[in-house]
Design a protein around this motif. Structure first.
Motif, PDB file in Angstrom:
ATOM      1  N   LEU A  14       0.706  -1.185  -0.192  1.00 48.34           N
ATOM      2  CA  LEU A  14       0.012   0.118  -0.064  1.00 48.34           C
ATOM      3  C   LEU A  14       0.863   1.319   0.003  1.00 48.34           C
ATOM      4  CD1 LEU A  14      -2.782  -0.938   2.552  1.00 48.34           C
ATOM      5  CD2 LEU A  14      -3.024  -0.682   0.191  1.00 48.34           C
ATOM      6  N   GLY A  15       1.956   1.288   0.691  1.00 47.18           N
ATOM      7  CA  GLY A  15       3.008   2.475   0.769  1.00 47.18           C
ATOM      8  C   GLY A  15       3.533   2.575  -0.388  1.00 47.18           C
ATOM      9  N   PHE A  16       3.885   1.488  -1.345  1.00 40.47           N
ATOM     10  CA  PHE A  16       4.415   1.303  -2.302  1.00 40.47           C
ATOM     11  C   PHE A  16       3.875   1.898  -3.670  1.00 40.47           C
ATOM     12  CE2 PHE A  16       5.935  -0.663  -6.316  1.00 40.47           C
ATOM     13  CZ  PHE A  16       7.365  -0.409  -6.601  1.00 40.47           C
ATOM     14  N   GLU A  17       2.400   1.742  -3.744  1.00 36.17           N
ATOM     15  CA  GLU A  17       1.393   1.902  -4.627  1.00 36.17           C
ATOM     16  C   GLU A  17       1.188   3.584  -4.743  1.00 36.17           C
ATOM     17  OE1 GLU A  17      -0.768   2.766  -7.606  1.00 36.17           O
ATOM     18  OE2 GLU A  17      -0.204   0.502  -7.185  1.00 36.17           O
ATOM     19  N   PRO A  18       1.588   4.355  -5.740  1.00 33.66           N
ATOM     20  CA  PRO A  18       1.563   5.678  -5.755  1.00 33.66           C
ATOM     21  C   PRO A  18       0.178   6.306  -5.579  1.00 33.66           C
ATOM     22  CG  PRO A  18       2.280   4.990  -8.009  1.00 33.66           C
ATOM     23  CD  PRO A  18       2.116   3.708  -6.980  1.00 33.66           C
ATOM     24  N   SER A  19      -0.849   5.597  -6.325  1.00 33.73           N
ATOM     25  CA  SER A  19      -2.110   6.146  -6.229  1.00 33.73           C
ATOM     26  C   SER A  19      -2.925   6.227  -4.986  1.00 33.73           C
ATOM     27  CB  SER A  19      -2.835   5.425  -7.237  1.00 33.73           C
ATOM     28  OG  SER A  19      -3.128   3.988  -7.116  1.00 33.73           O
ATOM     29  N   VAL A  20      -2.329   5.548  -3.802  1.00 30.55           N
ATOM     30  CA  VAL A  20      -3.026   5.213  -2.732  1.00 30.55           C
ATOM     31  C   VAL A  20      -2.190   5.949  -1.398  1.00 30.55           C
ATOM     32  CG1 VAL A  20      -3.528   3.526  -0.727  1.00 30.55           C
ATOM     33  CG2 VAL A  20      -3.647   3.073  -3.238  1.00 30.55           C
ATOM     34  N   ASP A  21      -2.989   6.690  -0.601  1.00 25.45           N
ATOM     35  CA  ASP A  21      -2.519   7.353   0.622  1.00 25.45           C
ATOM     36  C   ASP A  21      -2.929   6.346   1.435  1.00 25.45           C
ATOM     37  OD1 ASP A  21      -1.751   8.783   2.469  1.00 25.45           O
ATOM     38  OD2 ASP A  21      -2.884  10.561   2.445  1.00 25.45           O
TER      39      ASP A  21
END
Length: 216
Positions: A14-21
């Motif tokens: 989740l931290g790696f996914e750029p579209s997710v805060d």
């Protein structure tokens, strides 16, 4: 993998996914079943978070209670969302003109009507999910193939065997009048999704029930 390791991998993904805060997302794991809680800034972000979780090895199922909370400047009235949704559907070259109806209630979009292919059903949902103000999408578009196609089962089995992501020998295919049911076990969510996609891509299919279990 144990639940603690799976949970950490999900947090990392989740931290790696750029579209997710991921700052406001909670993660719990029990016997490979993942629960997401908290809130995100858009419906598109919510879907991106779900997809990120399904990429993680060891995840067997996902239950999420993520809430969509828009900032004040991103909130829109239902009639404005509906008008924008109709415009974006009309401009999408993949979608048939006049075939899709849109209803919006308190930011929740419902798509209805008939389209010839499943990919058009998915394209319509993707077209509206990124609109500001949307908090959820219910897709009740039905599939109405242009013509009846023989040998649907053999075509699906052939597609599964050709797919490098799928171990076809562990999948059972049942077909009744264009309604397909997949049974058996797969190694992960990616294989499960690939098998369903192969079934949907077959001409003549009007529904797919995916009962494939993720066994790891």
């Amino acid at each position: 993998m144990n639940d603690l390791a799976i949970r950490q991998d999900i947090i990392d993904e989740l931290g790696f996914e750029p579209s997710v805060d991921a700052a406001n997302i909670g993660v719990a794991v029990e016997e490979g079943v993942v629960t997401l809680s908290g809130h995100v800034g858009s419906y598109a972000e919510k879907i991106a978070a779900e997809m990120a979780v399904k990429r993680v090895k060891g995840v067997r199922a996902l239950a999420e209670t993520l809430e969509v909370r828009y900032a004040g400047r991103k909130q829109h009235a239902d009639d404005e969302i509906a008008a924008r949704a109709l415009d974006i559907i009309e401009w999408d070259a993949l979608l048939p003109n006049g075939a899709i109806d849109v209803r919006v209630q308190k930011g929740w979009v419902t798509l209805s009507g008939e389209v010839p292919w499943h990919f058009q059903r998915i394209a319509a949902e993707k077209a509206v999910m990124k609109l500001g103000g949307v908090i959820g999408v219910t897709n009740v578009l039905s599939i109405k193939p242009a013509a009846s196609i023989p040998d649907v089962k053999s075509r699906i089995v052939g597609a599964l065997k050709r797919n490098a992501e799928v171990e076809a020998d562990h999948i059972e295919v049942a077909v009744a009048g264009g309604n397909v049911t997949l049974k058996g076990g797969v190694a992960g969510w990616r294989e499960r999704t690939a098998a369903e996609r192969a079934a949907w891509s077959t001409p003549g299919v009007i529904s797919v029930t995916n009962n494939l279990a993720v066994t790891g």
